[in-house]
Design a protein around this motif. Sequence first.
Motif, PDB file in Angstrom:
ATOM      1  N   ILE A 177       0.837  -1.205   0.000  1.00 30.14           N
ATOM      2  CA  ILE A 177       0.000   0.000   0.000  1.00 30.14           C
ATOM      3  C   ILE A 177       0.870   1.253   0.000  1.00 30.14           C
ATOM      4  O   ILE A 177       0.585   2.219  -0.721  1.00 30.14           O
ATOM      5  CB  ILE A 177      -0.946  -0.025   1.219  1.00 30.14           C
ATOM      6  CG1 ILE A 177      -2.001  -1.119   1.052  1.00 30.14           C
ATOM      7  CG2 ILE A 177      -1.626   1.322   1.414  1.00 30.14           C
ATOM      8  CD1 ILE A 177      -2.888  -1.303   2.265  1.00 30.14           C
ATOM      9  N   LEU A 181       0.763   4.081  -2.990  1.00 24.53           N
ATOM     10  CA  LEU A 181       0.442   5.481  -2.692  1.00 24.53           C
ATOM     11  C   LEU A 181       1.576   6.411  -3.115  1.00 24.53           C
ATOM     12  O   LEU A 181       1.329   7.535  -3.566  1.00 24.53           O
ATOM     13  CB  LEU A 181       0.150   5.640  -1.200  1.00 24.53           C
ATOM     14  CG  LEU A 181      -1.128   4.950  -0.689  1.00 24.53           C
ATOM     15  CD1 LEU A 181      -1.281   5.154   0.808  1.00 24.53           C
ATOM     16  CD2 LEU A 181      -2.352   5.485  -1.432  1.00 24.53           C
ATOM     17  N   LYS A 184       1.219   6.818  -6.732  1.00 24.53           N
ATOM     18  CA  LYS A 184       0.089   7.708  -7.025  1.00 24.53           C
ATOM     19  C   LYS A 184       0.494   9.171  -6.923  1.00 24.53           C
ATOM     20  O   LYS A 184       0.139   9.993  -7.788  1.00 24.53           O
ATOM     21  CB  LYS A 184      -1.053   7.399  -6.046  1.00 24.53           C
ATOM     22  CG  LYS A 184      -2.287   8.252  -6.259  1.00 24.53           C
ATOM     23  CD  LYS A 184      -3.358   7.929  -5.222  1.00 24.53           C
ATOM     24  CE  LYS A 184      -4.545   8.865  -5.364  1.00 24.53           C
ATOM     25  NZ  LYS A 184      -5.572   8.606  -4.323  1.00 24.53           N
ATOM     26  N   LYS A 188       0.714  11.901  -9.969  1.00 24.57           N
ATOM     27  CA  LYS A 188      -0.009  13.178  -9.859  1.00 24.57           C
ATOM     28  C   LYS A 188       0.880  14.348 -10.237  1.00 24.57           C
ATOM     29  O   LYS A 188       0.419  15.310 -10.882  1.00 24.57           O
ATOM     30  CB  LYS A 188      -0.524  13.329  -8.424  1.00 24.57           C
ATOM     31  CG  LYS A 188      -1.307  14.592  -8.169  1.00 24.57           C
ATOM     32  CD  LYS A 188      -1.764  14.659  -6.721  1.00 24.57           C
ATOM     33  CE  LYS A 188      -2.529  15.951  -6.451  1.00 24.57           C
ATOM     34  NZ  LYS A 188      -2.953  16.029  -5.026  1.00 24.57           N
ATOM     35  N   SER A 248      -5.369  10.901 -14.154  1.00 21.73           N
ATOM     36  CA  SER A 248      -6.502  10.639 -13.257  1.00 21.73           C
ATOM     37  C   SER A 248      -6.981   9.196 -13.383  1.00 21.73           C
ATOM     38  O   SER A 248      -7.393   8.577 -12.389  1.00 21.73           O
ATOM     39  CB  SER A 248      -7.643  11.601 -13.569  1.00 21.73           C
ATOM     40  OG  SER A 248      -8.097  11.424 -14.906  1.00 21.73           O
ATOM     41  N   GLN A 251      -4.532   7.062 -11.369  1.00 21.20           N
ATOM     42  CA  GLN A 251      -4.726   7.242  -9.932  1.00 21.20           C
ATOM     43  C   GLN A 251      -5.969   6.502  -9.437  1.00 21.20           C
ATOM     44  O   GLN A 251      -5.957   5.905  -8.352  1.00 21.20           O
ATOM     45  CB  GLN A 251      -4.837   8.732  -9.618  1.00 21.20           C
ATOM     46  CG  GLN A 251      -3.543   9.507  -9.846  1.00 21.20           C
ATOM     47  CD  GLN A 251      -3.714  10.988  -9.569  1.00 21.20           C
ATOM     48  OE1 GLN A 251      -4.049  11.402  -8.474  1.00 21.20           O
ATOM     49  NE2 GLN A 251      -3.471  11.805 -10.584  1.00 21.20           N
ATOM     50  N   SER A 252      -7.029   6.520 -10.242  1.00 20.50           N
ATOM     51  CA  SER A 252      -8.230   5.777  -9.845  1.00 20.50           C
ATOM     52  C   SER A 252      -7.981   4.269  -9.899  1.00 20.50           C
ATOM     53  O   SER A 252      -8.531   3.514  -9.082  1.00 20.50           O
ATOM     54  CB  SER A 252      -9.402   6.150 -10.760  1.00 20.50           C
ATOM     55  OG  SER A 252      -9.123   5.793 -12.103  1.00 20.50           O
ATOM     56  N   ILE A 254      -5.131   2.807  -9.182  1.00 21.68           N
ATOM     57  CA  ILE A 254      -4.382   2.492  -7.966  1.00 21.68           C
ATOM     58  C   ILE A 254      -5.312   2.439  -6.757  1.00 21.68           C
ATOM     59  O   ILE A 254      -5.232   1.510  -5.926  1.00 21.68           O
ATOM     60  CB  ILE A 254      -3.259   3.524  -7.753  1.00 21.68           C
ATOM     61  CG1 ILE A 254      -2.179   3.364  -8.831  1.00 21.68           C
ATOM     62  CG2 ILE A 254      -2.638   3.371  -6.366  1.00 21.68           C
ATOM     63  CD1 ILE A 254      -1.101   4.430  -8.781  1.00 21.68           C
ATOM     64  N   ASP A 255      -6.208   3.407  -6.647  1.00 23.89           N
ATOM     65  CA  ASP A 255      -7.159   3.396  -5.526  1.00 23.89           C
ATOM     66  C   ASP A 255      -8.055   2.166  -5.573  1.00 23.89           C
ATOM     67  O   ASP A 255      -8.336   1.547  -4.528  1.00 23.89           O
ATOM     68  CB  ASP A 255      -8.016   4.664  -5.565  1.00 23.89           C
ATOM     69  CG  ASP A 255      -7.220   5.907  -5.198  1.00 23.89           C
ATOM     70  OD1 ASP A 255      -6.213   5.772  -4.477  1.00 23.89           O
ATOM     71  OD2 ASP A 255      -7.599   7.007  -5.649  1.00 23.89           O
ATOM     72  N   ARG A 256      -8.494   1.801  -6.775  1.00 22.03           N
ATOM     73  CA  ARG A 256      -9.369   0.629  -6.900  1.00 22.03           C
ATOM     74  C   ARG A 256      -8.614  -0.652  -6.548  1.00 22.03           C
ATOM     75  O   ARG A 256      -9.177  -1.562  -5.926  1.00 22.03           O
ATOM     76  CB  ARG A 256      -9.915   0.543  -8.321  1.00 22.03           C
ATOM     77  CG  ARG A 256     -11.005  -0.510  -8.477  1.00 22.03           C
ATOM     78  CD  ARG A 256     -11.644  -0.495  -9.850  1.00 22.03           C
ATOM     79  NE  ARG A 256     -10.712  -0.962 -10.876  1.00 22.03           N
ATOM     80  CZ  ARG A 256     -10.134  -0.184 -11.766  1.00 22.03           C
ATOM     81  NH1 ARG A 256     -10.377   1.130 -11.756  1.00 22.03           N
ATOM     82  NH2 ARG A 256      -9.313  -0.677 -12.681  1.00 22.03           N
ATOM     83  N   ILE A 258      -6.069  -0.970  -4.404  1.00 23.35           N
ATOM     84  CA  ILE A 258      -5.903  -1.027  -2.942  1.00 23.35           C
ATOM     85  C   ILE A 258      -7.216  -1.409  -2.277  1.00 23.35           C
ATOM     86  O   ILE A 258      -7.252  -2.233  -1.351  1.00 23.35           O
ATOM     87  CB  ILE A 258      -5.383   0.321  -2.419  1.00 23.35           C
ATOM     88  CG1 ILE A 258      -3.964   0.590  -2.949  1.00 23.35           C
ATOM     89  CG2 ILE A 258      -5.391   0.344  -0.897  1.00 23.35           C
ATOM     90  CD1 ILE A 258      -3.431   1.971  -2.590  1.00 23.35           C
ATOM     91  N   ASN A 259      -8.308  -0.848  -2.765  1.00 20.72           N
ATOM     92  CA  ASN A 259      -9.600  -1.086  -2.128  1.00 20.72           C
ATOM     93  C   ASN A 259     -10.093  -2.507  -2.368  1.00 20.72           C
ATOM     94  O   ASN A 259     -10.523  -3.205  -1.429  1.00 20.72           O
ATOM     95  CB  ASN A 259     -10.621  -0.072  -2.656  1.00 20.72           C
ATOM     96  CG  ASN A 259     -11.932  -0.142  -1.901  1.00 20.72           C
ATOM     97  OD1 ASN A 259     -11.951  -0.311  -0.687  1.00 20.72           O
ATOM     98  ND2 ASN A 259     -13.044  -0.039  -2.612  1.00 20.72           N
TER      99      ASN A 259
END
Length: 478
Positions: A177, A181, A184, A188, A248, A251-252, A254-256, A258-259
């Motif tokens: 994680i 991050l 990410k 950005k 973007s 980044q989404s 990567i968030d997806r 991790i989640n």
Amino acid sequence: MQNEGTSKPQKQKTSKAERRAIQEAQRAAKAAAKEAGGVKPSASSGGAVPALKQGKVAKPSSQRKDGPQVTAPVTSSEKKVVDRLPEKDRKKDVPHPRMQFDDKHRVEKAKRRAVVNQSEARSRVELFRHLPQYIRGTQLPDLESKFFQLDPIHPSVYKVGLQYLSGDISGGNARCIAMLLAFKEAIKDYSTPPEKALVRDLTAKIGSYVSFFIECRPLSISMGNAIKFLKSRIAKLPHTLSESEAKSSLQSDIDRFINEKIVIADKVIVRHAVTKIRDGDVLLTYGSSSVVEMIFLYALELGKHFRVVVVDSRPKLDGQALLCRLVAKGLNCTYTHINAISYIMHEVTRVFLGASSVLSNGTVYSRVGTACVAMAAHAFQVPVLVCCEAYKFHERVQLDSICSNELGDPDVISKVPGWKDLNHLDNWADNENLQLLNLTYDATPSDYVSMIITDYGMLPPTSVPVLVREYRREHLWI
């Protein structure tokens, strides 16, 4: 006998002089092509070139009577090209070979490119010379002094690398994680240089960040799978997207990841594993696993009555922190070291273990000592349940803990906490006949694992290859 051998002379329709003439024509055509600057000979050039053309055409036509068969080599070559394309794609899927640190030339080449200044240990264990063995304690101060000199490395990547090196971030999920991050934040702040493509340049940037992380600490298998996922997403970005839209989107992604693959996956594993806990059970765990801790706490919330045995080992003693958290929640716990595993195992009804990875042959790759606990449980006929997220599965096959492993600091096993008088190994590095080995992982054979609990369900170790195959097909990472 002479009549039966008539098939041999039928093949020799051209005489020796004719074959020699064809060879001379071929040599003359090659020489003419070189003089003309590499231009291929054509039928209109005259001279020896038409003879070459006629010789090449006449030879197959004399052997093959049907006309369509003359074009057979073309179609076969086209088929070969079609077959080679998937092979090239498969070569991309194959992971790069691991760095062999017993190769002096490759080690010297890697040192010149390295950001972290590392010096090799003097007393190296001969059996593990292919793994990196460095003197600890010098890398962190040297890297901190270079903070303003490392222009290509993003500050967030640099910060996570320092935390890896100092040991502030440990554990498979926590390391993965933190790395994602950091990527990410780097994406950005990324801007495509002029006259460069975003896909190629950003992939190269991520590769340099990964190399920096490896210098700080070798990657875990789960981190390698996450890196492949991110690189595949970068490679599949549509060229019609603008730079801001592409950033973007990544980044989404990567968030997806991790989640879905870590946070939600752990919750699903907890729901599956808690069904295996009954009132009156004595549950044993080794070390500190975040998902196993979540299982115990969720079972406590459901009102189940059970006792936990926390088995620990030097030098990290991770189980002490887990023990404090479980006792604070009101769980009845017992704490012991791994040398008493055979004494305490007769009380245990189930063993819950975490894993750094599960390999394709069902081998569980986890903290050193896990194999010892699993074999002891198997000897006492106690079921062993391994809890592991699906993103940690890997198609690699490993039969031992020697060919691929991570070496920890040997100094930490020469000191016993709380016993300052035991200083017999203070100057162990000066003794040429003494080497200390501190392995980080070991491999538990599938014979000692009863069940593997994943976010895809509960399955036996023999079904791991099926899960690896379907997972690759679904996500198309590698």
